[in-house]
Design a protein around this motif. Structure first.
Motif, PDB file in Angstrom:
ATOM      1  N   GLU A  70       0.853  -1.171   0.000  1.00  0.00           N
ATOM      2  CA  GLU A  70       0.000   0.000   0.000  1.00  0.00           C
ATOM      3  C   GLU A  70       0.900   1.236   0.000  1.00  0.00           C
ATOM      4  OE1 GLU A  70      -4.101   1.169   2.362  1.00  0.00           O
ATOM      5  OE2 GLU A  70      -2.630  -0.110   3.334  1.00  0.00           O
ATOM      6  N   VAL A  71       0.588   2.187  -0.847  1.00  0.00           N
ATOM      7  CA  VAL A  71       1.364   3.432  -0.842  1.00  0.00           C
ATOM      8  C   VAL A  71       1.241   4.067   0.540  1.00  0.00           C
ATOM      9  CG1 VAL A  71       1.498   5.778  -1.773  1.00  0.00           C
ATOM     10  CG2 VAL A  71       1.149   3.839  -3.317  1.00  0.00           C
ATOM     11  N   GLY A  72       2.378   4.405   1.125  1.00  0.00           N
ATOM     12  CA  GLY A  72       2.372   5.038   2.441  1.00  0.00           C
ATOM     13  C   GLY A  72       2.642   4.095   3.593  1.00  0.00           C
ATOM     14  N   THR A  73       2.827   2.806   3.311  1.00  0.00           N
ATOM     15  CA  THR A  73       3.181   1.872   4.374  1.00  0.00           C
ATOM     16  C   THR A  73       4.462   1.126   3.985  1.00  0.00           C
ATOM     17  OG1 THR A  73       1.811   0.112   3.473  1.00  0.00           O
ATOM     18  CG2 THR A  73       0.776   1.541   5.092  1.00  0.00           C
ATOM     19  N   PRO A  74       5.206   0.601   4.968  1.00  0.00           N
ATOM     20  CA  PRO A  74       6.447  -0.115   4.637  1.00  0.00           C
ATOM     21  C   PRO A  74       6.163  -1.386   3.829  1.00  0.00           C
ATOM     22  CG  PRO A  74       6.412   0.510   6.959  1.00  0.00           C
ATOM     23  CD  PRO A  74       5.028   0.755   6.422  1.00  0.00           C
ATOM     24  N   ALA A  75       7.066  -1.704   2.928  1.00  0.00           N
ATOM     25  CA  ALA A  75       6.938  -2.929   2.134  1.00  0.00           C
ATOM     26  C   ALA A  75       7.158  -4.148   3.019  1.00  0.00           C
ATOM     27  CB  ALA A  75       7.960  -2.917   1.001  1.00  0.00           C
ATOM     28  N   SER A  76       6.467  -5.247   2.708  1.00  0.00           N
ATOM     29  CA  SER A  76       6.757  -6.527   3.363  1.00  0.00           C
ATOM     30  C   SER A  76       8.127  -6.996   2.897  1.00  0.00           C
ATOM     31  CB  SER A  76       5.703  -7.564   2.971  1.00  0.00           C
ATOM     32  OG  SER A  76       5.829  -7.869   1.587  1.00  0.00           O
ATOM     33  N   THR A  77       8.712  -7.913   3.641  1.00  0.00           N
ATOM     34  CA  THR A  77       9.999  -8.471   3.207  1.00  0.00           C
ATOM     35  C   THR A  77       9.846  -9.184   1.868  1.00  0.00           C
ATOM     36  OG1 THR A  77      10.685  -8.708   5.506  1.00  0.00           O
ATOM     37  CG2 THR A  77      11.901  -9.989   3.873  1.00  0.00           C
ATOM     38  N   ALA A  78       8.710  -9.869   1.690  1.00  0.00           N
ATOM     39  CA  ALA A  78       8.484 -10.583   0.419  1.00  0.00           C
ATOM     40  C   ALA A  78       8.479  -9.604  -0.760  1.00  0.00           C
ATOM     41  CB  ALA A  78       7.161 -11.342   0.479  1.00  0.00           C
ATOM     42  N   LEU A  79       7.874  -8.449  -0.569  1.00  0.00           N
ATOM     43  CA  LEU A  79       7.853  -7.449  -1.635  1.00  0.00           C
ATOM     44  C   LEU A  79       9.248  -6.853  -1.828  1.00  0.00           C
ATOM     45  CD1 LEU A  79       6.143  -5.856  -3.698  1.00  0.00           C
ATOM     46  CD2 LEU A  79       5.924  -4.078  -1.957  1.00  0.00           C
ATOM     47  N   ALA A 166       9.606   0.637  -3.889  1.00  0.00           N
ATOM     48  CA  ALA A 166       9.385  -0.137  -2.656  1.00  0.00           C
ATOM     49  C   ALA A 166       9.832   0.641  -1.427  1.00  0.00           C
ATOM     50  CB  ALA A 166      10.118  -1.477  -2.728  1.00  0.00           C
ATOM     51  N   GLY A 167      10.732   1.609  -1.623  1.00  0.00           N
ATOM     52  CA  GLY A 167      11.176   2.444  -0.508  1.00  0.00           C
ATOM     53  C   GLY A 167      12.123   1.738   0.437  1.00  0.00           C
ATOM     54  N   THR A 168      12.661   0.597   0.005  1.00  0.00           N
ATOM     55  CA  THR A 168      13.525  -0.182   0.896  1.00  0.00           C
ATOM     56  C   THR A 168      15.011  -0.025   0.581  1.00  0.00           C
ATOM     57  OG1 THR A 168      13.256  -2.102  -0.544  1.00  0.00           O
ATOM     58  CG2 THR A 168      11.764  -1.928   1.353  1.00  0.00           C
ATOM     59  N   GLU A 169      15.303   0.563  -0.583  1.00  0.00           N
ATOM     60  CA  GLU A 169      16.703   0.759  -0.974  1.00  0.00           C
ATOM     61  C   GLU A 169      16.814   2.115  -1.653  1.00  0.00           C
ATOM     62  OE1 GLU A 169      18.578  -2.590  -3.032  1.00  0.00           O
ATOM     63  OE2 GLU A 169      19.608  -1.191  -4.358  1.00  0.00           O
ATOM     64  N   ALA A 170      17.780   2.899  -1.224  1.00  0.00           N
ATOM     65  CA  ALA A 170      17.964   4.228  -1.821  1.00  0.00           C
ATOM     66  C   ALA A 170      18.190   4.097  -3.323  1.00  0.00           C
ATOM     67  CB  ALA A 170      19.148   4.935  -1.173  1.00  0.00           C
ATOM     68  N   ASN A 171      17.658   5.036  -4.065  1.00  0.00           N
ATOM     69  CA  ASN A 171      17.791   4.994  -5.528  1.00  0.00           C
ATOM     70  C   ASN A 171      19.125   5.610  -5.938  1.00  0.00           C
ATOM     71  OD1 ASN A 171      15.217   3.847  -5.712  1.00  0.00           O
ATOM     72  ND2 ASN A 171      14.232   5.846  -5.759  1.00  0.00           N
ATOM     73  N   SER A 172      20.183   4.979  -5.480  1.00  0.00           N
ATOM     74  CA  SER A 172      21.525   5.528  -5.690  1.00  0.00           C
ATOM     75  C   SER A 172      22.006   5.328  -7.121  1.00  0.00           C
ATOM     76  CB  SER A 172      22.505   4.854  -4.736  1.00  0.00           C
ATOM     77  OG  SER A 172      22.632   3.478  -5.079  1.00  0.00           O
ATOM     78  N   GLY A 187      21.098  -7.969  -5.622  1.00  0.00           N
ATOM     79  CA  GLY A 187      19.653  -7.883  -5.586  1.00  0.00           C
ATOM     80  C   GLY A 187      19.189  -7.521  -4.197  1.00  0.00           C
ATOM     81  N   TYR A 188      18.528  -8.467  -3.556  1.00  0.00           N
ATOM     82  CA  TYR A 188      17.972  -8.218  -2.218  1.00  0.00           C
ATOM     83  C   TYR A 188      19.069  -8.022  -1.187  1.00  0.00           C
ATOM     84  CZ  TYR A 188      15.950  -9.343   2.332  1.00  0.00           C
ATOM     85  OH  TYR A 188      15.596  -9.323   3.647  1.00  0.00           O
ATOM     86  N   ASN A 189      18.821  -7.057  -0.328  1.00  0.00           N
ATOM     87  CA  ASN A 189      19.685  -6.792   0.805  1.00  0.00           C
ATOM     88  C   ASN A 189      18.758  -6.375   1.935  1.00  0.00           C
ATOM     89  OD1 ASN A 189      21.120  -5.241   2.746  1.00  0.00           O
ATOM     90  ND2 ASN A 189      22.737  -4.825   1.256  1.00  0.00           N
ATOM     91  N   ALA A 190      18.915  -6.985   3.103  1.00  0.00           N
ATOM     92  CA  ALA A 190      17.957  -6.775   4.200  1.00  0.00           C
ATOM     93  C   ALA A 190      17.961  -5.344   4.729  1.00  0.00           C
ATOM     94  CB  ALA A 190      18.248  -7.749   5.340  1.00  0.00           C
ATOM     95  N   GLU A 191      19.050  -4.627   4.470  1.00  0.00           N
ATOM     96  CA  GLU A 191      19.116  -3.250   4.968  1.00  0.00           C
ATOM     97  C   GLU A 191      18.045  -2.384   4.301  1.00  0.00           C
ATOM     98  OE1 GLU A 191      22.213   0.549   5.101  1.00  0.00           O
ATOM     99  OE2 GLU A 191      22.691  -1.209   3.900  1.00  0.00           O
ATOM    100  N   ARG A 192      17.454  -1.487   5.086  1.00  0.00           N
ATOM    101  CA  ARG A 192      16.498  -0.516   4.520  1.00  0.00           C
ATOM    102  C   ARG A 192      17.064   0.888   4.721  1.00  0.00           C
ATOM    103  NH1 ARG A 192      10.298  -2.678   4.779  1.00  0.00           N
ATOM    104  NH2 ARG A 192      10.778  -4.819   4.194  1.00  0.00           N
ATOM    105  N   ASP A 193      17.559   1.471   3.655  1.00  0.00           N
ATOM    106  CA  ASP A 193      18.217   2.779   3.770  1.00  0.00           C
ATOM    107  C   ASP A 193      17.493   3.848   2.962  1.00  0.00           C
ATOM    108  OD1 ASP A 193      18.767   1.873   1.261  1.00  0.00           O
ATOM    109  OD2 ASP A 193      20.919   2.246   1.334  1.00  0.00           O
ATOM    110  N   ASP A 194      16.163   3.640   2.797  1.00  0.00           N
ATOM    111  CA  ASP A 194      15.381   4.653   2.081  1.00  0.00           C
ATOM    112  C   ASP A 194      14.186   5.037   2.957  1.00  0.00           C
ATOM    113  OD1 ASP A 194      14.967   6.384  -0.013  1.00  0.00           O
ATOM    114  OD2 ASP A 194      14.029   4.924  -1.324  1.00  0.00           O
ATOM    115  N   ALA A 195      13.130   5.572   2.356  1.00  0.00           N
ATOM    116  CA  ALA A 195      11.999   6.095   3.135  1.00  0.00           C
ATOM    117  C   ALA A 195      11.286   5.015   3.942  1.00  0.00           C
ATOM    118  CB  ALA A 195      10.987   6.762   2.200  1.00  0.00           C
ATOM    119  N   ASP A 196      11.450   3.749   3.547  1.00  0.00           N
ATOM    120  CA  ASP A 196      10.732   2.619   4.146  1.00  0.00           C
ATOM    121  C   ASP A 196       9.216   2.817   4.066  1.00  0.00           C
ATOM    122  OD1 ASP A 196      10.519   0.096   5.142  1.00  0.00           O
ATOM    123  OD2 ASP A 196      10.948   0.625   7.225  1.00  0.00           O
ATOM    124  N   LEU A 197       8.795   3.408   2.980  1.00  0.00           N
ATOM    125  CA  LEU A 197       7.372   3.550   2.664  1.00  0.00           C
ATOM    126  C   LEU A 197       7.232   3.326   1.156  1.00  0.00           C
ATOM    127  CD1 LEU A 197       6.566   6.888   4.555  1.00  0.00           C
ATOM    128  CD2 LEU A 197       5.873   4.592   5.276  1.00  0.00           C
TER     129      LEU A 197
END
Lengths: 235, 237
Positions: A70-79, A166-172, A187-197
């Motif tokens: 959902e826009v405005g909520t953190p992504a699930s790990t699966a997403l 997804a807001g889980t990784e900075a768009n570097s 690819g996937y990295n557990a760290e969340r360094d972006d908005a987390d939304l």
């Protein structure tokens, strides 16, 4: 629909009680015939409308009335796994998924793929479809929690989809962070360094457009919409 | 917002009262910011006669629209629509609407106020705003979704560097929390207005240097692609 069936059954039981007699001989009664199974089968066609963003193998899931993002909520790990790395296996195995399917492989720009997904005796399911734009940090496109109950056989719905972040990784856009062929990075990295939304995606910038460390080029830029999606009930 | 539009408004109101169309309605309106890193200043939501517009693409912005688009000041627009007997909610979010946040309000509309308009400035931009322009409110009860694009008021050069929000003052206003999120030391992207009428915003350029470069805007966070806002309108029974 399950509830309706139970209700119908209890009505039969009640009417039998009301008659009190129900004077059939149990020994002679024919064995009850179970209702025939009804299949609900859907063809999901995904077309890549972008200039230069292959789509990761599409994940398709049928489930109850829930949304998987959902826009405005953190992504699930699966997403997050799907949006950062293009791997739909956790997404399609999410809790509550009744049936799922995966695309056979990446969908090149301009190409499309049709994926079939089916459930039995579940007429009122909801569908989620998701795919990563692989030459990005964590961009994806899809729909989630779209009701299929009203769809008749041979009826289809078509929509065009925007690109989400997804807001889980900075768009570097830096080397080593993008799994697609533009980089071949992580690819996937557990760290969340972006908005987390989850949000709509601001677009890739590219080196030519002023992001000096970017490994992306003008060829990887996109605009909305990015994906055309058609869902047809075939059974 | 122009005076010459007042006369048709009177005529239209008289007509609708006689024909029985365009009745009063109860609306619930939700505005969601869809962007990754753009803030919306106080939002103006107004239901008005369909022959009125807050802005028109290809026409110069009114001074009231300019004040909204350059500095987030909706008081002028509010006064103008009040004078037109519009039904209005001003600033439903109580300040800035942050990226991906949503705000919901209710709006009771009077007979004849069958068009809905919504505007709010986008930060950080020079004169960018979200716009819903005289959208016809459906008479049938139900929930309707509309996606909004970003417009450029055409009243200020998109220099993308810190400045003021008063009409005519160059640069970006940077109220908190933008103060912390916008860079410094930019030399300025451009000093020219290439289209002095309202148009679809070309987007922020930005750069990746927070202390120099040509822009004080971040090119990875403070850009957008349309649409930038989702409006959900529920028309009651």
């Amino acid at each position: 629909m399950v509830i309706q069936k139970r209700f119908g059954l209890s009505l039969v039981a009640l009417s039998c009680l009301a008659l009190t007699a129900c004077d059939h001989n149990d020994d002679d009664a024919p064995a009850p015939v179970p209702p025939a199974d009804v299949s609900y089968s859907y063809e999901v066609t995904v077309q890549n409308m972008t200039q230069g963003q292959p789509l990761s193998p599409v994940g398709v899931a049928l489930h109850d009335d829930v949304v998987m993002w959902e826009v405005g909520t953190p992504a699930s790990t699966a997403l997050e796994v799907l949006a950062e790395g293009g791997d739909n296996s956790d997404f399609t195995a999410s809790e509550g998924v009744m049936a799922s399917a995966s695309g056979a492989g990446p969908i090149a720009p301009g190409s499309s793929e049709t994926i079939t997904v089916m459930v039995v005796n579940e007429p009122d399911t909801f569908i989620s479809v998701a795919t990563m734009l692989v030459n990005t940090n964590d961009a994806f496109a899809g729909i989630t929690g779209h009701a299929l109950g009203e769809l008749e056989v041979n009826q289809s719905i078509t929509m065009v989809l925007p690109v989400l972040d997804a807001g889980t990784e900075a768009n570097s856009e830096v080397a080593g962070t993008i799994p697609g062929p533009a980089d071949g990075g992580e690819g996937y990295n557990a760290e969340r360094d972006d908005a987390d939304l989850v949000s709509f995606h601001p677009g890739v910038v590219s080196a030519e457009d002023g992001l000096t460390m970017s490994v992306l080029t003008v060829a990887h830029r996109f605009d909305n919409p990015a994906v055309k999606l058609t869902i047809t009930r075939v059974e | 917002m122009k005076l010459k539009q007042l006369t048709p408004l009177m005529v239209a109101t008289g007509l609708t009262a006689m024909s029985g169309f365009a009745q009063a309605a109860e609306l619930e309106v939700t505005v969601q910011n869809l962007t990754r890193g753009i803030y919306f200043t106080p939002i103006l939501i107004t239901a008005h006669s369909p022959d009125q517009q807050l802005f028109n693409v290809g026409e110069a912005a009114s001074t009231e629209l300019q004040a909204m688009a350059e500095g987030g000041d909706i008081s002028g627009l509010e006064t103008a629509v009040d004078a037109l007997s519009a039904d209005t909610v001003a600033n439903p979010a109580g300040g800035l609407l942050m990226p991906t946040a949503a705000t919901t309000t209710t709006l009771s509309t009077m007979d004849g106020n069958t068009a809905l308009s919504i505007v709010a400035m986008m930060l950080p931009t020079n004169d960018g705003f979200i716009g819903l322009n005289s959208w016809m409110i459906p008479e049938e009860p139900g929930t309707y979704t509309v996606y909004l694009n970003a417009y450029d008021a055409g009243t200020e050069a998109n220099d993308e560097i810190r400045g003021g929000g008063a009409p005519g003052a160059p640069g970006l206003p940077v109220p908190p929390p933008l103060e912390e999120l916008v860079g410094t030391g930019g030399s300025g992207v451009t000093s020219e207005i290439t289209n002095a009428t309202v148009h679809i915003h070309p987007g922020n350029l930005g750069d990746n240097d927070t202390e120099a470069g040509m822009s004080d805007i971040s090119n990875t966070v403070q850009r957008w692609l349309n649409p930038v806002a989702m409006v959900t309108v529920t028309v009651s029974e």
